[in-house]
Enzyme design. Structure first.
Site, PDB file in Angstrom:
ATOM      1  N   THR A  15       0.715  -1.226  -0.028  1.00 30.98           N
ATOM      2  CA  THR A  15      -0.015  -0.050  -0.102  1.00 30.98           C
ATOM      3  C   THR A  15       0.860   1.290   0.134  1.00 30.98           C
ATOM      4  OG1 THR A  15      -1.804  -1.003   1.165  1.00 30.98           O
ATOM      5  CG2 THR A  15      -1.878   1.233   1.137  1.00 30.98           C
ATOM      6  N   SER A  62       1.262  -7.669  -0.811  1.00 33.80           N
ATOM      7  CA  SER A  62       2.140  -8.484   0.317  1.00 33.80           C
ATOM      8  C   SER A  62       1.174  -9.767   0.426  1.00 33.80           C
ATOM      9  CB  SER A  62       2.346  -7.977   1.576  1.00 33.80           C
ATOM     10  OG  SER A  62       1.300  -7.651   2.334  1.00 33.80           O
ATOM     11  N   ASP A  96      -0.140  -6.496   5.170  1.00 34.88           N
ATOM     12  CA  ASP A  96      -1.007  -7.761   5.511  1.00 34.88           C
ATOM     13  C   ASP A  96      -0.048  -8.750   5.912  1.00 34.88           C
ATOM     14  OD1 ASP A  96      -3.003  -6.410   4.591  1.00 34.88           O
ATOM     15  OD2 ASP A  96      -3.459  -7.627   2.848  1.00 34.88           O
TER      16      ASP A  96
END
Length: 332
Positions: A15, A62, A96
């Protein structure tokens, strides 16, 4: 004379490199559209804290992190840390699976120099993005004189965490990371570092795990336990495709539904697989009964299932002896 630390940023996507469809969006964005270079150019403050170089290792969500990227990242980081001109490494990553990648490097790197993971919960182009602040804090920490000998660290939302202890505990809130069993190692306020605790368990140079000769990692999978549990089917499938170890995300203190547990007992009796009991709860120890010890189950200690998987893969790269693997879980 330039006294600023020399920091290398290794980018893997996530992100923090995402561009939102509109400024109000925290979920609709495209990963990899904004480079780390652009983040660095967004404010002159970065140039005042370190001499920074960049390298892209991957550009992925991820959730798609792989063993191959882990090994590449570990090799690259280890080699960079051998350079006497490099003072620390920052790794940008999707949030994540950040905790898994950070713990992997925490166990395999062979340097006392600082390695710091960071991420963003909101993409750079969204209102209230944490991308710039987290990156600034990570660079500050990687270049700080007191950051060495602490293993791999994670910086999120002004807090410093040990890679072993940190977990993502909220899906979208900026306070998305916590260390449920230990708390934060310290804080960062306006670039100033405050440490309060040290990691107690061995890491980096003090572990037996060395990836220099590893091209692949042993296959280890996770099975979730639940009411009316039908995971025996999943266990059979994992064994069929060659899993060498299973992490059971048990209920409560690691409890496993009787149907899959009976099947696991049979596998252990045949020495067909290594089984580690963890918990889906997210914090606390997983104890074993005397019967479970005799049967060959292993406790994950207080590692959550995803981190227990990391340790078991590395353990299986060294040995299949249950006694030794139990000691690894107690120690690391």
């Amino acid at each position: 004379m330039d006294l600023k630390p020399n920091i290398v940023i290794l980018s893997t996507g996530g992100t923090i490199t995402g561009e939102a469809i509109d400024m109000l969006s925290t979920k609709d964005y495209v990963i990899g559209k904004i480079s780390i270079q652009r983040l660095l150019q967004s404010t002159p403050s970065f140039q005042s804290i370190a001499n920074i170089t960049l390298e892209e290792i991957a550009n992925i969500d991820s959730a798609d992190m792989s063993n191959a990227i882990w090994l590449n990242l570990a090799h690259k980081t280890d080699n960079l840390l051998k350079d006497s001109n490099i003072d620390g490494i920052v790794i940008t990553h999707g949030s994540d699976t950040l905790e898994e990648s950070a713990y992997f490097l925490h166990l395999v790197l062979k340097s006392h120099k600082p390695v710091v993971f960071t991420a963003a919960i909101r993409p750079f182009s969204a209102i209230g993005s944490d991308a710039i602040k987290n990156l600034y804090n990570a660079i500050s920490l990687a270049g700080h004189k007191e950051s060495s000998h602490k293993g791999v660290m994670v910086v999120m939302n002004d807090k410093i965490y040990s890679a072993r202890e940190v977990s993502k505990t909220h899906t979208l809130n900026l306070e998305a990371f916590n260390a449920p069993n230990s708390g934060a190692m310290g804080y960062i306020i306006d670039g100033e570092i405050f440490f309060h605790t040290m990691p107690l368990k061995p890491h980096t140079q003090d572990t037996p795990f060395n990836i220099q000769d590893l091209d692949i990692l042993p296959k280890v999978d996770i099975v979730y336990s639940y009411c009316n549990d039908g995971s025996k089917v999943a266990i059979e499938a994992f064994v069929k495709v060659g899993s060498e170890g299973l992490i059971i995300a048990g209920s409560g203190a690691g409890s496993i539904h009787k149907t899959p547990k009976d099947y696991l007992r049979g596998l252990l009796k045949k020495q067909a697989i290594i089984v580690v009991k963890s918990s889906r709860v997210g914090a606390g120890l997983v104890p074993l009964t005397q019967k479970e010890l005799r049967e060959g189950f292993i406790s994950a200690n207080n590692l959550n299932p995803q981190k227990a998987r990391v340790l078991l893969m590395l353990a299986l790269s060294k040995t299949k002896a249950i006694k030794t693997i139990r000691e690894y879980f107690k120690k690391y």
